[in-house]
Design an enzyme around this catalytic site. Structure first.
Site, PDB file in Angstrom:
ATOM      1  N   HIS A   9       0.819  -1.213   0.000  1.00 33.84           N
ATOM      2  CA  HIS A   9       0.000   0.000   0.000  1.00 33.84           C
ATOM      3  C   HIS A   9       0.859   1.272   0.000  1.00 33.84           C
ATOM      4  CE1 HIS A   9       1.017   0.929   4.185  1.00 33.84           C
ATOM      5  NE2 HIS A   9       0.885  -0.380   4.420  1.00 33.84           N
ATOM      6  N   GLU A  82      -1.599  -7.006   7.388  1.00 28.74           N
ATOM      7  CA  GLU A  82      -0.241  -6.896   7.904  1.00 28.74           C
ATOM      8  C   GLU A  82      -0.083  -7.757   9.159  1.00 28.74           C
ATOM      9  OE1 GLU A  82       2.702  -6.797   7.553  1.00 28.74           O
ATOM     10  OE2 GLU A  82       3.356  -4.707   7.358  1.00 28.74           O
TER      11      GLU A  82
END
Length: 215
Positions: A9, A82
Site C-alpha cells: 500500500h 499486515e
C-alpha cells in the site's frame, strides 16, 4: 505461466512518522494517495484478471486506484492483513526499542519472535497469506495475472512462503518493500519464482526537468 503481483500500500502518516501500525486501520496520506495513483497507472497495463486486497483501509484505498483505471472489482481478504504487532501497535520505533529491548535484539539477529507479546510471528503471517495466494491462483487461467494489495512484512512473508525462502534469512537479506512498490511472482514448470522485488512507478519529474533526458 501464471503471475501474481504483490503490491504494498501507499504511505500513511504512521509510515512517515515511524509508528508501528500492524493491524491498526489507518488511511493513506495525501502522498500515499498520489503514490497509489502513479502505481495504478503503471500496473494498469499488466492485464490483471483479479484484484484482491487486504481488508485494512490503507490497502483497500491503494487497490481502489487500480480498480478505477481497470474496472476490476476489489476483493477484500483479511488473510492479506499486515502482521499483528500486539502491544507495539501505535508506538514509535524508539518507544518499542526502549520498552522491549530484548525483542528488538532478537529481531536484529533474525529470530522470528512474537511481535508485541500478543501479536504474530512472520511464520503465522506466511501461513495465512500463502493460503490466500493459493486460493487466488487456483482461479486463474493458464496465463492469468492477479494483483494482491497488501503490506510490507506481509509481502515478505508471502513471497518467502511461495518460493521456499527461509523467512528469518530473507528478513536479513531482503530490504523492506517501499510504499506502493511491488514484487512479481511468476509460475514456472518447476514452481514459483521471484522475478522482481521492490519495483515501483517512475517518480514524477521535478518542475523544469525532462522526463527522458538525452544521454
Amino acid at each position: 505461466m501464471r503471475r501474481v503481483i504483490v503490491w504494498r500500500h501507499g504511505e500513511t502518516a504512521h509510515n512517515a512518522g515511524g509508528v508501528f501500525q500492524g493491524q491498526l486501520d489507518t488511511e493513506l496520506s495525501e502522498r500515499g494517495r498520489e503514490q497509489a495513483r502513479r502505481a495504478a497507472r503503471a500496473l494498469a497495463g499488466r492485464g490483471a484478471a483479479r484484484l484482491v486486497s487486504s481488508d485494512l483501509l490503507r490497502a483497500r484505498q491503494t487497490a481502489s486506484e487500480l480498480a478505477a483505471v481497470t474496472g476490476l472489482e476489489v476483493e477484500p481478504d483479511e488473510r492479506l492483513r499486515e502482521i499483528h504487532v500486539g502491544r507495539w501497535q501505535g508506538l514509535t520505533h524508539a518507544e518499542v526499542t526502549s520498552r522491549y529491548p530484548q525483542a528488538q535484539l532478537a529481531l536484529e539477529r533474525g529470530e522470528d519472535v512474537v511481535r508485541g507479546e500478543t501479536g504474530e510471528r512472520l511464520a503465522d503471517v506466511a501461513a495465512r497469506t500463502h493460503a490466500a495466494f493459493e486460493d487466488v491462483v487456483a482461479g486463474l487461467h493458464e496465463h492469468g495475472t492477479a494483483v494482491l494489495a497488501t503490506h510490507g512484512l506481509a509481502t515478505r512473508a508471502l513471497v518467502c512462503a511461495v518460493v521456499g525462502l527461509d523467512v528469518a534469512q530473507a528478513s536479513q537479506a531482503l530490504v523492506g518493500l517501499r510504499n506502493c512498490h511491488w514484487a512479481d511472482l511468476v509460475e514456472h514448470p518447476t514452481g514459483w519464482r521471484l522475478e522482481t522485488w521492490n519495483t515501483g512507478a517512475p517518480d514524477a519529474p521535478a518542475a523544469g526537468t525532462i522526463a527522458h533526458p538525452v544521454p
